[in-house]
Design a protein around this motif. Structure first.
Motif, short mmCIF file in Angstrom:
data_model
loop_
_atom_site.label_atom_id
_atom_site.label_comp_id
_atom_site.label_asym_id
_atom_site.label_seq_id
_atom_site.Cartn_x
_atom_site.Cartn_y
_atom_site.Cartn_z
N ASP A 67 0.84 -1.19 0.00
CA ASP A 67 0.00 0.00 0.00
C ASP A 67 0.88 1.25 0.00
O ASP A 67 2.05 1.17 0.37
CB ASP A 67 -0.84 0.01 1.28
CG ASP A 67 -2.28 0.35 0.97
OD1 ASP A 67 -2.51 0.99 -0.07
OD2 ASP A 67 -3.15 -0.02 1.77
N ASP A 78 -3.64 8.02 8.51
CA ASP A 78 -4.71 7.03 8.33
C ASP A 78 -5.23 7.08 6.89
O ASP A 78 -5.45 8.16 6.33
CB ASP A 78 -5.84 7.39 9.32
CG ASP A 78 -6.88 6.30 9.40
OD1 ASP A 78 -7.35 5.84 8.34
OD2 ASP A 78 -7.21 5.91 10.53
N LYS A 79 -5.45 5.89 6.31
CA LYS A 79 -5.94 5.79 4.94
C LYS A 79 -7.31 6.43 4.74
O LYS A 79 -7.70 6.74 3.62
CB LYS A 79 -6.12 4.31 4.58
CG LYS A 79 -4.86 3.58 4.23
CD LYS A 79 -5.17 2.22 3.67
CE LYS A 79 -5.78 2.35 2.28
NZ LYS A 79 -5.76 1.09 1.53
N HIS A 80 -8.08 6.54 5.81
CA HIS A 80 -9.47 7.01 5.65
C HIS A 80 -9.61 8.50 5.90
O HIS A 80 -10.71 8.98 6.17
CB HIS A 80 -10.40 6.21 6.57
CG HIS A 80 -10.25 4.73 6.35
ND1 HIS A 80 -10.71 4.11 5.21
CD2 HIS A 80 -9.63 3.78 7.09
CE1 HIS A 80 -10.38 2.82 5.26
NE2 HIS A 80 -9.73 2.60 6.39
N THR A 81 -8.52 9.22 5.80
CA THR A 81 -8.62 10.67 6.00
C THR A 81 -8.62 11.39 4.64
O THR A 81 -8.11 10.86 3.65
CB THR A 81 -7.41 11.20 6.81
OG1 THR A 81 -6.22 10.77 6.14
CG2 THR A 81 -7.39 10.67 8.23
N ALA A 82 -9.19 12.59 4.65
CA ALA A 82 -9.24 13.39 3.42
C ALA A 82 -7.80 13.70 2.96
O ALA A 82 -7.51 13.72 1.76
CB ALA A 82 -10.00 14.68 3.68
N TYR A 84 -5.07 11.85 3.24
CA TYR A 84 -4.51 10.69 2.55
C TYR A 84 -5.11 10.58 1.15
O TYR A 84 -4.40 10.45 0.15
CB TYR A 84 -4.80 9.43 3.38
CG TYR A 84 -4.16 8.16 2.84
CD1 TYR A 84 -2.92 7.73 3.30
CD2 TYR A 84 -4.80 7.39 1.86
CE1 TYR A 84 -2.33 6.56 2.82
CE2 TYR A 84 -4.22 6.22 1.37
CZ TYR A 84 -2.99 5.82 1.86
OH TYR A 84 -2.41 4.67 1.37
N GLU A 85 -6.44 10.67 1.10
CA GLU A 85 -7.12 10.48 -0.19
C GLU A 85 -6.70 11.52 -1.22
O GLU A 85 -6.49 11.20 -2.38
CB GLU A 85 -8.64 10.53 0.00
CG GLU A 85 -9.14 9.23 0.60
CD GLU A 85 -10.61 9.28 1.02
OE1 GLU A 85 -11.30 10.25 0.63
OE2 GLU A 85 -11.03 8.36 1.74
#
Ligand code: PMV
Length: 327
Positions: A67, A78-82, A84-85
């Motif tokens: 990843d 964290d992958k689920h943060t804005a 990261y995205e």
């Protein structure tokens, strides 16, 4: 778009690791509103000043896990943060093998997403690091075009000092990039009055869209910007600080007026923001030439000349001083 743009450079092999720094920048004449949401093409030109050694350093290498890994100031994001995205969406533009994963180590010495242009320096540093990583050897204008795809204001963070972002007219955005402006003003100071270093509620992306679609005041915004940029150049030429800083303050207030009149209304002011604005105006009534600007967050950035530093610092003891031309 990026594939076409980079042509045969798109597939170039990577070196083991590459790093780059980019300064944060503050718009003196604001970018507010896009004519193309995907390519971050602005409705108007804008004009900024970079914040010397305040910014972001990014180091890129290959991730050996399956990843992408992002470190922000030493901590894994964290992958689920804005955050990261957004960064991964940007990196996806340049990833030629879907099984290849990036290890991005990013260090920022400014508060993230508090209207202090951390995304601008972040995307600019990332694109500069990618330029070394893939050995593209692109010039700053070309890198500015690529940085713009991450965040509009990032296209101004490729340079120190004053930068003019030309909106351009081409649908593909190839003429929408920053230009370094040679004027320098060594006595100029920016005072950062940070009220809330926390994440802001509404992103500038959403706020811009809401404003352009619904504010009746937005119609006059492009004319205001065109006039203000002319005034700014005049003031710079003559080193007329009052005209320079007054234009900047009025431009910020006009931008916030378009937001206040959007549906639903957008207000980045907090009680402390208003109190600071009154403090600044009070100092001005006492003949201390200090002005302010404000972006899509509650913080205030004061503008003044070095000779007034002591007086202003006494009024605002927590203010962080930036000398934009000392780098
Ligand atoms: O580049 P963005 O999407 O972070 O938008 C920046 C918007 C303002 O900071 C309010 C103005 C500007 O020109 O930087």
């Amino acid at each position: 778009m990026v594939k076409q743009y980079l042509k045969n450079k798109y597939n170039q092999p990577a070196v083991p690791t590459a790093s780059a720094f980019a300064p944060a920048n503050i718009a003196l004449i604001k970018y507010w509103g896009k004519r193309n949401q995907t390519l971050n093409l602005p409705v108007t030109d804008s004009f900024s000043i970079s914040l010397a050694d305040h910014g972001t350093k990014t180091t890129i290498s290959e991730s050996h896990s399956n990843d992408d890994v992002i470190l922000l100031n030493g901590e894994q994001v964290d992958k689920h943060t804005a955050f990261y995205e957004r960064l991964i969406d940007f990196l996806n533009l340049f990833r030629h093998d879907p099984n290849y994963h990036f290890y991005i180590d990013t260090e920022s010495n400014i508060p993230i997403a508090a209207g202090l242009a951390s995304s601008a320096s972040g995307f600019a540093a990332c694109v500069k690091a990618l330029n070394h990583y893939y050995q593209w050897e692109l010039n700053k204008t070309e890198l500015s075009i690529l940085a713009r795809l991450g965040s509009g204001s990032a296209c101004r963070s490729l340079w120190h000092g004053f930068v003019h972002w030309h909106a351009g007219i081409k649908p593909d955005g190839s003429d929408s990039h920053g230009e370094y402006i040679h004027d320098s003003w060594p006595e100029l100071r920016i005072g950062l009055l940070i009220i809330d270093g926390q994440q802001k509620a509404l992103s500038s992306r959403q706020a811009m869209l809401q404003t352009t679609l619904t504010s009746p005041f937005y119609k006059i915004w492009p004319n205001i910007v065109a006039d203000d940029i002319n005034h700014l150049y005049d003031a710079l030429k003559n080193k007329n600080f009052q005209k320079f800083a007054q234009t900047i303050e009025q431009n910020a207030l006009a931008m916030h007026a378009t937001m206040l009149t959007a549906q639903a209304p957008i207000m980045y002011y907090q009680a402390e923001t208003i109190a600071l604005i009154h403090d600044i105006w009070r100092l001005r009534r006492d003949n201390v030439p200090v002005y302010f600007t404000q972006d899509a967050g509650p913080n205030i950035k004061a503008l003044f000349l070095a000779q007034h530093l002591d007086t202003i610092q006494t009024q605002f003891p927590t203010m962080k001083i930036v000398s934009p031309f000392a780098h």
